[in-house]
Design an enzyme around this catalytic site. Structure first.
Site, PDB file in Angstrom:
ATOM      1  N   LYS A  35       1.011  -1.335  -0.515  1.00  0.00           N
ATOM      2  CA  LYS A  35       0.069  -0.223   0.129  1.00  0.00           C
ATOM      3  C   LYS A  35       0.541   1.374   0.088  1.00  0.00           C
ATOM      4  CE  LYS A  35      -0.473   0.156   4.566  1.00  0.00           C
ATOM      5  NZ  LYS A  35      -0.639  -0.580   6.238  1.00  0.00           N
ATOM      6  N   ARG A 221       1.387 -10.619   8.043  1.00  0.00           N
ATOM      7  CA  ARG A 221       1.204  -8.500   6.697  1.00  0.00           C
ATOM      8  C   ARG A 221       2.416  -8.063   7.208  1.00  0.00           C
ATOM      9  NH1 ARG A 221      -3.587  -9.068   8.764  1.00  0.00           N
ATOM     10  NH2 ARG A 221      -3.194  -6.891  10.313  1.00  0.00           N
ATOM     11  N   CYS A 313      12.908  24.495   3.791  1.00  0.00           N
ATOM     12  CA  CYS A 313      11.584  25.119   2.684  1.00  0.00           C
ATOM     13  C   CYS A 313      11.084  23.705   2.076  1.00  0.00           C
ATOM     14  CB  CYS A 313      12.562  25.703   1.780  1.00  0.00           C
ATOM     15  SG  CYS A 313      13.822  27.271   3.077  1.00  0.00           S
ATOM     16  N   ASP A 315      11.247  23.591  -1.326  1.00  0.00           N
ATOM     17  CA  ASP A 315      12.164  22.792  -2.147  1.00  0.00           C
ATOM     18  C   ASP A 315      13.939  22.783  -2.230  1.00  0.00           C
ATOM     19  OD1 ASP A 315       9.804  23.923  -4.398  1.00  0.00           O
ATOM     20  OD2 ASP A 315      11.067  26.227  -3.717  1.00  0.00           O
TER      21      ASP A 315
HETATM   22  C1  LIG Z   1      -0.291  -0.785   7.011  1.00  0.00           C
HETATM   23  C2  LIG Z   1      -1.114  -2.418   7.434  1.00  0.00           C
HETATM   24  C3  LIG Z   1       0.235  -3.646   7.754  1.00  0.00           C
HETATM   25  C4  LIG Z   1       1.675  -3.619   7.474  1.00  0.00           C
HETATM   26  O1  LIG Z   1       2.117  -3.430   8.420  1.00  0.00           O
HETATM   27  P1  LIG Z   1       3.935  -3.064   8.956  1.00  0.00           P
HETATM   28  O2  LIG Z   1       4.146  -2.794  10.423  1.00  0.00           O
HETATM   29  O3  LIG Z   1       4.216  -2.396   7.881  1.00  0.00           O
HETATM   30  O4  LIG Z   1       4.486  -4.413   8.796  1.00  0.00           O
HETATM   31  C5  LIG Z   1      -0.594  -4.850   7.996  1.00  0.00           C
HETATM   32  N1  LIG Z   1      -1.585  -5.447   7.452  1.00  0.00           N
HETATM   33  C6  LIG Z   1      -2.313  -3.874   7.853  1.00  0.00           C
HETATM   34  C7  LIG Z   1      -4.502  -3.835   7.865  1.00  0.00           C
HETATM   35  C8  LIG Z   1      -2.213  -2.769   7.628  1.00  0.00           C
HETATM   36  O5  LIG Z   1      -3.279  -1.738   7.519  1.00  0.00           O
END
Ligand SMILES: *Cc1c(COP(=O)(O)O)cnc(C)c1O
Length: 393
Positions: A35, A221, A313, A315
């Site tokens: 993401k 995840r 700043c 830029d």
């Molecule tokens: C962003 C996110 C992750 C990843 O988290 P990290 O700490 O970067 O591993 C996992 N699950 C959900 C639902 C997230 O929003």
């Protein structure tokens, strides 16, 4: 080394290495979270690297991100998890993305998408176990589960997963971790009693995956750790060997002497106590360099650290080349490394200087930075590393 005006270099071999390490160390299939443009590292290129390293799943927040991955040719499992009322779920359902429902209204939206797409959906359910962010409250969970089961029974979708998210995974001793895990196990039992048989049950982010083996379930995840950054500073074994994938560099636009008593940048928040040499770095808060880094963070020029002087700043910002003795050897056009391997500062050092976390530092970088992906073949020993049963950390 030729350096553009200002560029972000992303090492895809490092991403692959990290994804393989995470799979080995957790002994669990990995969802690489891509993401927010892969936390500033480039979504499509990082997704491809993650797949090459064996990522079973990709994770994104919005349906749009999932659609972009499909448009880029990704055919694997992708989970998306955050929608707003009125969004059209049809393209994602048609593209075989696993979508997430938090509420009965979400189920209605998925049902409409199924009717429009003419294919059943892959549906996951999210339960709120204590983060108090997205997901069904435990009180609403039995009702959501029953409705999801009914839709499964009449062929609208298959419930492929049940999941939740940890609030305090970077603090392994925090009591919320055990409480959330217990609540998750309870929610799973409720779902199973209602007849759901999810393929994947998942709870852990990077820190949870690395620090809490009991939270790994069927899938972890991992976002930040996939990019080689530390999701729980102070808690991980350095032997884990994650490699930061991002280097941020620029060329000095100008170098000039500054007399004692002269002040730098808007508001004159820094004044030279003795004569020095300053350099002008051609990126600013429009590129995601935090304004809070003024008078706090450092960069590397010619192998030594140069502190930022005055405020950042839009830029540009000014660094003190004299402070570390870099001044005399430095010329306009020289390379300045904002984030990179030592002696350059890490994203974590920027985060500490700015009172934030490395997630925010890397994710916000963009603007007029060019971004290049470096893709070198993996080291031979990467490919035949044994499947570890290590459980760290
Ligand atoms: C962003 C996110 C992750 C990843 O988290 P990290 O700490 O970067 O591993 C996992 N699950 C959900 C639902 C997230 O929003």
């Amino acid at each position: 080394m030729s350096v553009e005006r200002a560029e972000i270099l992303v090492d895809l071999a490092a991403v692959r290495h990290n994804v393989r390490r995470l799979a080995e160390v957790t002994a669990t299939p990995v969802m690489v979270v891509v993401k927010a443009d892969a936390y500033g590292h480039g979504m499509v290129a990082c997704a491809r690297a993650a797949r090459e390293a064996g990522a079973a799943w990709l994770g994104v927040s919005s349906l749009r991100e999932a659609e972009q991955l499909r448009a880029a040719g990704d055919t694997g499992r992708i989970l998306a998890w955050l929608t707003v009322p009125g969004e059209d779920w049809t393209p994602a359902v048609a593209a075989g993305v696993d979508v997430t429902a938090y509420t009965r209204a979400d189920l209605d939206a998925v049902g409409a998408a199924v009717a429009a797409a003419g294919v059943p959906a892959r549906l996951q359910l999210k339960v709120d176990t204590g983060l108090s962010r997205g997901g069904a409250a435990l009180a609403d969970w039995p009702d959501l589960v029953a409705a999801a089961r009914a839709g499964e029974a009449d062929g609208r979708w298959r419930v492929t997963g049940i999941w939740s998210h940890l609030a305090c995974a970077d603090e392994p001793e925090h009591p919320a971790n055990a409480a959330q895990e217990a609540a998750f196990r309870h929610a799973l039992a409720v779902a199973e009693a209602a007849g759901l048989e999810p393929e994947v049950r998942h709870l852990a982010n990077s820190a949870g995956a690395l620090l809490r083996p009991s939270a790994r379930f069927d899938l972890v995840r991992c976002g930040l750790a996939s990019y080689g950054l530390d999701p729980a500073p102070g808690h991980l074994d350095p032997a884990l060997g994650l490699r930061p994938a991002m280097t941020v560099q620029a060329r000095l636009a100008m170098v000039k002497p500054l007399g004692a008593g002269e002040a730098v940048s808007y508001g004159h928040t820094w004044r030279a106590s003795s004569a020095t040499t300053v350099g002008l770095v051609p990126v600013g808060y429009a590129e995601g360099i935090p304004r809070a880094a003024g008078n706090r963070a450092e960069v590397e020029v010619g192998g030594v650290r140069a502190p930022i002087r005055g405020v950042v700043c839009m830029d540009q910002f000014v660094v003190d080349l004299g402070a570390a003795g870099a001044g005399s050897a430095t010329a306009p056009g020289d390379r300045v490394v904002l984030i990179g391997p030592a002696p350059a500062p890490s994203a974590q050092e920027w985060a500490e200087a700015c009172g934030t976390i490395s997630y925010e530092i890397v994710t916000r970088l963009g603007g007029r930075f060019a971004r290049h992906h470096i893709d070198e073949p993996d080291e031979p020993d990467e490919l035949d590393e044994p499947d570890g049963e290590e459980t760290t950390a």
